[in-house]
Design a protein around this motif. Structure first.
Motif, PDB file in Angstrom:
ATOM      1  N   PHE A  55      -2.514   0.961  -4.166  1.00 53.79           N
ATOM      2  CA  PHE A  55      -1.766  -0.291  -4.045  1.00 53.79           C
ATOM      3  C   PHE A  55      -0.789  -0.443  -5.216  1.00 53.79           C
ATOM      4  O   PHE A  55      -0.972   0.156  -6.273  1.00 53.79           O
ATOM      5  CB  PHE A  55      -2.714  -1.489  -4.020  1.00 53.79           C
ATOM      6  CG  PHE A  55      -3.588  -1.539  -2.801  1.00 53.79           C
ATOM      7  CD1 PHE A  55      -3.108  -2.042  -1.605  1.00 53.79           C
ATOM      8  CD2 PHE A  55      -4.894  -1.071  -2.850  1.00 53.79           C
ATOM      9  CE1 PHE A  55      -3.914  -2.085  -0.474  1.00 53.79           C
ATOM     10  CE2 PHE A  55      -5.705  -1.105  -1.722  1.00 53.79           C
ATOM     11  CZ  PHE A  55      -5.211  -1.606  -0.541  1.00 53.79           C
ATOM     12  N   CYS A  66      -7.368  -2.943  -4.560  1.00 52.35           N
ATOM     13  CA  CYS A  66      -6.308  -3.944  -4.554  1.00 52.35           C
ATOM     14  C   CYS A  66      -6.494  -4.929  -5.700  1.00 52.35           C
ATOM     15  O   CYS A  66      -5.543  -5.283  -6.406  1.00 52.35           O
ATOM     16  CB  CYS A  66      -6.300  -4.672  -3.208  1.00 52.35           C
ATOM     17  SG  CYS A  66      -4.920  -5.803  -2.994  1.00 52.35           S
ATOM     18  N   ARG A  81       0.857  -1.179   0.000  1.00 55.38           N
ATOM     19  CA  ARG A  81       0.000   0.000   0.000  1.00 55.38           C
ATOM     20  C   ARG A  81       0.888   1.221   0.000  1.00 55.38           C
ATOM     21  O   ARG A  81       1.686   1.430   0.927  1.00 55.38           O
ATOM     22  CB  ARG A  81      -0.929  -0.001   1.209  1.00 55.38           C
ATOM     23  CG  ARG A  81      -1.947   1.114   1.168  1.00 55.38           C
ATOM     24  CD  ARG A  81      -3.150   0.829   2.040  1.00 55.38           C
ATOM     25  NE  ARG A  81      -4.123   1.901   1.949  1.00 55.38           N
ATOM     26  CZ  ARG A  81      -5.358   1.812   2.411  1.00 55.38           C
ATOM     27  NH1 ARG A  81      -5.770   0.695   2.991  1.00 55.38           N
ATOM     28  NH2 ARG A  81      -6.197   2.823   2.299  1.00 55.38           N
TER      29      ARG A  81
END
Length: 238
Positions: free
Chosen positions: A186, A215, A163
């Motif tokens: 991400f 993500c 992240r």
């Protein structure tokens, strides 16, 4: 042998006297044979697969068209300030990483019986920003992933998705603010590492799914022939 058992029992009881363990749900002191949760709380059956169908369910639909989804599941319904929320608060806000491991084991035992983990190559906990993980001391999703790994034997891989930044908590944001808050946050480190793999992304609580979507988009856009399954400890009740 009986003498040795008695010695170990004495040591265990003495340790429990110094460092008592408490139920993560009701707070009652645990007995020697109890772990994480007291028998009384477990009899209330707070943990079970939330959805009958691992693919066609309301949580999975959040990710249709975003990721090459295989299955999605949770093993708790999250209600703010309820008893079942307490173990999640413990791991997120009370610096109790072991609570995450216990939750992971509990969920894995339930879902393993339903073949949820079939064909999965690796467990990938949703990462925290480095600054936030330093403040907390650990990543709660990684603790849950470790508990799942204990039961399933599937290895945890936490280093290949990072992240990049933390723009603030999602808790008080609406659906659109949540999505904007986690957009492009991400980064896949090595796309070849995920290629041809079926990965299980793990998070603690899924509400709108904004963070998990971000993500998934990063992994799917950077990696060829990847398959994704999603597991949350809890799905926010509607």
């Amino acid at each position: 042998m009986k003498l040795l058992e008695a010695v170990f029992a004495f040591i265990h009881d003495f340790y429990e006297l110094l460092f008592p363990r408490y139920c993560l749900m009701c707070g009652r002191r645990l007995s020697r044979v109890e772990s994480g949760f007291c028998i009384s709380c477990l009899l209330k059956q707070p943990f079970e697969a939330v959805y009958e169908d691992n693919y066609d369910n309301e949580m999975a639909r959040l990710f249709w068209g975003i990721a090459p989804l295989v299955r999605a599941q949770a093993f708790m319904r999250f209600n703010t300030n309820s008893d079942v929320a307490r173990p999640i608060y413990a791991v997120k806000y009370e610096k109790n990483p072991e609570a995450g491991v216990v939750l992971g084991r509990m969920g894995a035992k339930i879902l393993k019986e339903k073949n949820f983990f079939e064909g999965i190559d690796m467990i990938v906990p949703l990462p925290l920003a480095k600054s936030r993980q330093r403040r907390r001391g650990y990543n709660q999703s990684e603790m849950v992933a470790m508990g799942i790994s204990d039961v399933t034997g599937i290895k945890v891989s936490e280093a290949n998705i990072v992240r990049k930044q933390f723009r603030g908590s999602q808790t008080r944001l609406n659906q659109w603010q949540r999505q904007a808050n986690v957009e492009d946050c991400f980064e896949v480190v090595d796309s070849s590492f995920f290629e041809g793999k079926h990965i299980l992304l793990v998070d603690d609580v899924i509400t709108t799914g904004a963070t998990m979507k971000s993500c998934c988009l990063e992994i799917a856009s950077k990696t060829k022939d990847v398959r994704i399954s999603i597991l949350a400890v809890a799905r926010t009740a509607h």
